[in-house]
Enzyme design. Structure first.
Site, PDB file in Angstrom:
ATOM      1  N   GLU A 118       0.844  -1.215   0.000  1.00  0.00           N
ATOM      2  CA  GLU A 118       0.000   0.000   0.000  1.00  0.00           C
ATOM      3  C   GLU A 118       0.873   1.256   0.000  1.00  0.00           C
ATOM      4  OE1 GLU A 118      -3.122  -0.405  -0.559  1.00  0.00           O
ATOM      5  OE2 GLU A 118      -2.767  -2.541  -0.369  1.00  0.00           O
ATOM      6  N   TRP A 163       1.924   1.842  -3.416  1.00  0.00           N
ATOM      7  CA  TRP A 163       0.859   2.502  -4.204  1.00  0.00           C
ATOM      8  C   TRP A 163       0.972   4.021  -4.068  1.00  0.00           C
ATOM      9  CZ3 TRP A 163      -2.377   1.428  -7.999  1.00  0.00           C
ATOM     10  CH2 TRP A 163      -2.810   0.120  -8.201  1.00  0.00           C
ATOM     11  N   TRP A 187     -20.654  12.633 -18.834  1.00  0.00           N
ATOM     12  CA  TRP A 187     -21.181  12.545 -17.466  1.00  0.00           C
ATOM     13  C   TRP A 187     -22.504  13.294 -17.366  1.00  0.00           C
ATOM     14  CZ3 TRP A 187     -18.644   8.927 -15.060  1.00  0.00           C
ATOM     15  CH2 TRP A 187     -17.291   8.729 -15.301  1.00  0.00           C
ATOM     16  N   ASN A 194     -10.694   2.576   3.242  1.00  0.00           N
ATOM     17  CA  ASN A 194     -10.322   2.413   1.829  1.00  0.00           C
ATOM     18  C   ASN A 194     -11.379   1.657   1.022  1.00  0.00           C
ATOM     19  OD1 ASN A 194      -8.425   2.378  -0.492  1.00  0.00           O
ATOM     20  ND2 ASN A 194      -8.482   0.188  -0.092  1.00  0.00           N
ATOM     21  N   TRP A 247     -16.054  12.007 -12.002  1.00  0.00           N
ATOM     22  CA  TRP A 247     -15.109  11.746 -10.915  1.00  0.00           C
ATOM     23  C   TRP A 247     -14.522  13.049 -10.383  1.00  0.00           C
ATOM     24  CZ3 TRP A 247     -10.135  13.418 -11.794  1.00  0.00           C
ATOM     25  CH2 TRP A 247      -9.756  13.612 -13.120  1.00  0.00           C
ATOM     26  N   TRP A 266      -9.553   8.132  -7.412  1.00  0.00           N
ATOM     27  CA  TRP A 266     -10.777   8.471  -8.158  1.00  0.00           C
ATOM     28  C   TRP A 266     -10.716   7.976  -9.588  1.00  0.00           C
ATOM     29  CZ3 TRP A 266     -15.578   9.610  -7.081  1.00  0.00           C
ATOM     30  CH2 TRP A 266     -15.863   9.973  -5.760  1.00  0.00           C
TER      31      TRP A 266
HETATM   32  C1  LIG Z   1     -11.426   7.388  -4.288  1.00  0.00           C
HETATM   33  C2  LIG Z   1     -10.205   7.274  -3.414  1.00  0.00           C
HETATM   34  C3  LIG Z   1      -9.630   8.412  -2.878  1.00  0.00           C
HETATM   35  C4  LIG Z   1      -8.492   8.317  -2.085  1.00  0.00           C
HETATM   36  N1  LIG Z   1      -7.928   9.464  -1.579  1.00  0.00           N
HETATM   37  C5  LIG Z   1      -6.784   9.395  -0.852  1.00  0.00           C
HETATM   38  C6  LIG Z   1      -6.154  10.564  -0.356  1.00  0.00           C
HETATM   39  O1  LIG Z   1      -6.601  11.685  -0.576  1.00  0.00           O
HETATM   40  N2  LIG Z   1      -5.038  10.403   0.416  1.00  0.00           N
HETATM   41  C7  LIG Z   1      -4.503   9.189   0.675  1.00  0.00           C
HETATM   42  O2  LIG Z   1      -3.470   9.113   1.369  1.00  0.00           O
HETATM   43  N3  LIG Z   1      -5.053   8.074   0.179  1.00  0.00           N
HETATM   44  C8  LIG Z   1      -6.179   8.124  -0.567  1.00  0.00           C
HETATM   45  N4  LIG Z   1      -6.748   6.966  -1.027  1.00  0.00           N
HETATM   46  C9  LIG Z   1      -6.071   5.688  -0.796  1.00  0.00           C
HETATM   47  C10 LIG Z   1      -6.494   4.946   0.500  1.00  0.00           C
HETATM   48  O3  LIG Z   1      -7.875   4.807   0.539  1.00  0.00           O
HETATM   49  C11 LIG Z   1      -6.009   5.658   1.752  1.00  0.00           C
HETATM   50  O4  LIG Z   1      -4.617   5.874   1.675  1.00  0.00           O
HETATM   51  C12 LIG Z   1      -6.255   4.858   3.022  1.00  0.00           C
HETATM   52  O5  LIG Z   1      -7.607   4.502   3.128  1.00  0.00           O
HETATM   53  C13 LIG Z   1      -5.833   5.700   4.228  1.00  0.00           C
HETATM   54  O6  LIG Z   1      -6.163   5.055   5.405  1.00  0.00           O
HETATM   55  P1  LIG Z   1      -5.042   4.418   6.344  1.00  0.00           P
HETATM   56  O7  LIG Z   1      -3.982   5.414   6.626  1.00  0.00           O
HETATM   57  O8  LIG Z   1      -5.758   3.817   7.501  1.00  0.00           O
HETATM   58  O9  LIG Z   1      -4.464   3.325   5.347  1.00  0.00           O
HETATM   59  P2  LIG Z   1      -3.638   1.972   5.513  1.00  0.00           P
HETATM   60  O10 LIG Z   1      -4.459   0.898   4.924  1.00  0.00           O
HETATM   61  O11 LIG Z   1      -3.114   1.770   6.878  1.00  0.00           O
HETATM   62  O12 LIG Z   1      -2.423   2.207   4.495  1.00  0.00           O
HETATM   63  C14 LIG Z   1      -1.202   2.825   4.918  1.00  0.00           C
HETATM   64  C15 LIG Z   1      -0.845   3.961   3.999  1.00  0.00           C
HETATM   65  O13 LIG Z   1      -0.585   3.482   2.680  1.00  0.00           O
HETATM   66  C16 LIG Z   1      -0.982   4.454   1.733  1.00  0.00           C
HETATM   67  N5  LIG Z   1      -2.042   3.881   0.900  1.00  0.00           N
HETATM   68  C17 LIG Z   1      -2.891   2.890   1.220  1.00  0.00           C
HETATM   69  N6  LIG Z   1      -3.683   2.586   0.168  1.00  0.00           N
HETATM   70  C18 LIG Z   1      -3.335   3.433  -0.815  1.00  0.00           C
HETATM   71  C19 LIG Z   1      -3.783   3.621  -2.144  1.00  0.00           C
HETATM   72  N7  LIG Z   1      -4.745   2.875  -2.672  1.00  0.00           N
HETATM   73  N8  LIG Z   1      -3.225   4.600  -2.876  1.00  0.00           N
HETATM   74  C20 LIG Z   1      -2.229   5.362  -2.375  1.00  0.00           C
HETATM   75  N9  LIG Z   1      -1.748   5.215  -1.127  1.00  0.00           N
HETATM   76  C21 LIG Z   1      -2.293   4.264  -0.359  1.00  0.00           C
HETATM   77  C22 LIG Z   1      -1.535   5.640   2.514  1.00  0.00           C
HETATM   78  O14 LIG Z   1      -0.508   6.572   2.695  1.00  0.00           O
HETATM   79  C23 LIG Z   1      -1.947   4.988   3.826  1.00  0.00           C
HETATM   80  O15 LIG Z   1      -1.981   5.880   4.897  1.00  0.00           O
HETATM   81  C24 LIG Z   1      -7.904   7.047  -1.835  1.00  0.00           C
HETATM   82  C25 LIG Z   1      -8.499   5.906  -2.377  1.00  0.00           C
HETATM   83  C26 LIG Z   1      -9.639   6.017  -3.159  1.00  0.00           C
HETATM   84  C27 LIG Z   1     -10.251   4.771  -3.731  1.00  0.00           C
END
Ligand SMILES: Cc1cc2nc3c(=O)[nH]c(=O)nc-3n(C[C@H](O)[C@H](O)[C@H](O)COP(=O)(O)OP(=O)(O)OC[C@H]3O[C@@H](n4cnc5c(N)ncnc54)[C@H](O)[C@@H]3O)c2cc1C
Length: 510
Positions: free
Chosen positions: A295, A298, A326, A364, A382, A405
C-alpha cells in the site's frame, strides 16, 4: 557538530511544509550539519488556507502539530530557539524572511504537487535573484520523479511491475531508509526574532489566523491525534495488529487499517521509518506487513503518475476518457448532494459518506465503493467526487486522491476496467456481513436484521415495521436502480471517443 570548513559563517533557514517533525528530517539534519546558525520556519500559507472552511480539521491538526514541533525545536536547542510561524503568502514570505535573517540558503523537502512546484519555482527565482541558494531534499516518497523507470526509460503505467522494480531498487539501496536524524545536534539552532503572536507565543491560536476549533463529537476520527507523538501512539497500536492487516483491512467494521495517512500527509511520521518497519516484518514472514508495504508503494506509484502526467489534475489520465458524457443538470446535482450527505438509500454507501462527513476519515474499501457509486451508479463525473474528498479527507493527498478516483472511475492509470461495476449491495453483504458498520453510521436502520440491512427496499413490510423504518420517511428509497444505472454506464463508456475497452492493467489498490 560537523561544520562545513569552507563556509564557517553560513546561515540557513529550514522551511517546514509537509514534514512537521524533527526526527529523520533530511533538510533539518543537513542544515544543522552545514550551517552555524539555523532558523526553522513554517508559513501558514494564505494561498492555501484562504480557500478552506473555518473549522477545517486539518488546519487544527497542523496547528497542534506545529505547537509540538516548536517544543521539540526548543528542547533540541536547549531552550534557545523557537519555530518561526508566519501567516502570509509563502511564495512572498520566504524570500522576505530569508533576507531579514540574511541566510545564505533555504533547506526544504521537495513536493511534486503541481501547485507546490510552481510556488517553489517562484521562491527559487526570488532567492536566486538575491544571491541565496535553495537546497531541496527527498522526503515525501521513497522513490521520486525518474528514479523508477521501465527498461525503456519510460514511467510505469501498471502497478505490479512498478512495485517489483521499486522493491528491487530498494533491495539494492537499503541505505535509502537510513534514519538521517539519529545524531541530530541542535547547537546551531539560533534564537528567533520576536514572535508576532499573542503573548509572544511561537504558534498562534487558530483564531489568530481566521480558523476555529470544531466541537469534538464522538464520531471524530479516533486516529486524528496530531503531532509526532500522535503518530507514534497510533503506530504503536497498529504494529500490534500489522500481521493481520491483509485479513482485516477490507472490513470497515474491524480495526484493520492504520489511520496513519494523515501523518504521512503532514510528515509527522517519517515514511522511511514506516517502510523500514514494514520491510523488516515482511522479511520475518508477515503477510500483513507485506500487504501494508504494498500500500505504501501505491502511494509512491501515484506520486510518480502525478509527476510524469500532471494533466491528471482536471483531466482523465486516458485522453479518450475525457469524452465520457457525465450527467449534468438539476437531477445530477440532486444526486450529488444526496451522495455527499449519505442519503442515497444504499446503506453502505451512506455509511461511508457519513463517516467521511463526521470524522474526515473514510475506510479504503468504502472510498472505492462510494467513488464507484458516484461515477457508475449516478453517472456524476469523478472530478466532482475528487473535489469533495479533497475538501473533507484529513489525509487528502492530491496524487493518491486523484489516483483513487481515476481508478474507481476507470479513467486512470492501471484502473478498474470500465465494465467492472461494483454492486453496492453485494459489496455490502461481503464486506460488512453483519451490518455492524452500517448500524454505527446509519442508526435509523439499526433494528433491521439479516440481509435487509444491506438493501432495505427488499425487506418485507412487516420486517420494516418491526424495525421502525418507513422508507421515504426514516430512510430514503434508493435514488437509482443499480441494474438500470449499470446498463447506462456501460453505454456511457461505450460512447466515448474510441470506445475501446482496452485496459492497461487491472491492479487493485488497497
Ligand atoms: C477514491 C479514493 C480516494 C483516495 N484518496 C486518498 C487521499 O486523498 N489520500 C490518501 O493518502 N489516500 C487516498 N486513497 C487511498 C487509501 O484509501 C487511503 O490511503 C487509506 O484509506 C488511508 O487510510 P489508512 O492510513 O488507515 O491506510 P492503511 O491501509 O493503513 O495504508 C497505509 C498507507 O498506505 C498508503 N495507501 C494505502 N492505500 C493506498 C492507495 N490505494 N493509494 C495510495 N496510497 C495508499 C496511505 O498513505 C496509507 O496511509 C484514496 C483511495 C480512493 C479509492
Amino acid at each position: 557538530m560537523e561544520i562545513s570548513p569552507c563556509k564557517p559563517s553560513r546561515r540557513a533557514l529550514v522551511w517546514f511544509r509537509r514534514d512537521l517533525r524533527i526526527a529523520d528530517h533530511p533538510a533539518l539534519a543537513r542544515a544543522l550539519r552545514e550551517a552555524q546558525a539555523v532558523w526553522c520556519v513554517f508559513v501558514l500559507d494564505k494561498a492555501i488556507l484562504d480557500g478552506l472552511p473555518a473549522e477545517d480539521r486539518r488546519v487544527a491538526f497542523i496547528r497542534a502539530s506545529l505547537a509540538e514541533l516548536d517544543e521539540r525545536i526548543a528542547a533540541l536547542s536547549g531552550g534557545r530557539a523557537r519555530l518561526l510561524v508566519r501567516h502570509a503568502v509563502a511564495a512572498d514570505e520566504l524570500p522576505r524572511l530569508a533576507a531579514e535573517l540574511d541566510v545564505q540558503a533555504v533547506y526544504f523537502h521537495r513536493d511534486d504537487d503541481p501547485a507546490a512546484r510552481a510556488r517553489d519555482a517562484r521562491v527559487y527565482e526570488r532567492l536566486r535573484a538575491d544571491g541565496r541558494e535553495m537546497h531541496g531534499f527527498k522526503d515525501h516518497v521513497i522513490f521520486e520523479r525518474r528514479e523508477i523507470l521501465t527498461g525503456g526509460g519510460t514511467p510505469y503505467g501498471v502497478f505490479t511491475p512498478y512495485r517489483n522494480a521499486w522493491l528491487k531498487a530498494l533491495h539494492g539501496r537499503p541505505q535509502l531508509l537510513d534514519d538521517c536524524g539519529s545524531d541530530l545536534d541542535g547547537t546551531a539552532l539560533a534564537a528567533a526574532p520576536a514572535s508576532p503572536w499573542r503573548g509572544g507565543a511561537a504558534v498562534p491560536a487558530l483564531e489568530e489566523f481566521g480558523f476555529h476549533e470544531r466541537a469534538a463529537t464522538p464520531q471524530d476520527d479516533a486516529g486524528l491525534r496530531p503531532g509526532s507523538s500522535g503518530g507514534e501512539a497510533l503506530l504503536h497500536e497498529f504494529l500490534d495488529r500489522l500481521d493481520d492487516y491483509d485479513e482485516a483491512r477490507d472490513f470497515p467494521a474491524r480495526p484493520g487499517p492504520s489511520h496513519l495517512g494523515v501523518h504521512l500527509r503532514f510528515g509527522t511520521l517519517s515514511l522511511r521509518r514506516l517502510v523500514r518497519l514494514a520491510a523488516h516484518r515482511t522479511e520475518g514472514g508477515s503477510r500483513g506487513a507485506q500487504t501494508w508495504l504494498s500500500e505504501l508503494v501505491w502511494r509512491d506509484f501515484y506520486h510518480q503518475v502525478l509527476f510524469h502526467h500532471p494533466h491528471v489534475v482536471g483531466h482523465a489520465y486516458r485522453a479518450d476518457c475525457d469524452a465520457i458524457p457525465w450527467e449534468h443538470g438539476p437531477q445530477a446535482d440532486a444526486h450529488f448532494a444526496a451522495w455527499c450527505e449519505g442519503r442515497t438509500g444504499y446503506p453502505l454507501v451512506d455509511a461511508g459518506m457519513r463517516q467521511l462527513g463526521a470524522s474526515g476519515y473514510m475506510h479504503n474499501r468504502l472510498r472505492m465503493i462510494t467513488a464507484s457509486f458516484l461515477t457508475k451508479d449516478l453517472g456524476v463525473s469523478w472530478q466532482r467526487g475528487e473535489a469533495y474528498f479533497a475538501l473533507k479527507l484529513n489525509d487528502f493527498e492530491l496524487a493518491s486522491n486523484n489516483g483513487g478516483w481515476q481508478w474507481a472511475a476507470s479513467t486512470g492509470c492501471d484502473a478498474q476496467p470500465w465494465f467492472r461495476i461494483f454492486n453496492p449491495v453485494t459489496q455490502s453483504e461481503r464486506f460488512d456481513p453483519q451490518g455492524a458498520f452500517i448500524r454505527r453510521w446509519v442508526p435509523e436502520l439499526r433494528l433491521l436484521g439479516g440481509k435487509a440491512i444491506h438493501a432495505p427496499w427488499r425487506a418485507q413490510p412487516a420486517e420494516l415495521a418491526a424495525a421502525r423504518v418507513a422508507l421515504g420517511r426514516d430512510y430514503p428509497q434508493p435514488i437509482v436502480d443499480h441494474d438500470v444505472a449499470r446498463a447506462k454506464t456501460l453505454a456511457r463508456f461505450g460512447s466515448r471517443g474510441s470506445g475501446s475497452p482496452v485496459v492497461e492493467g487491472t491492479s487493485k489498490p488497497g
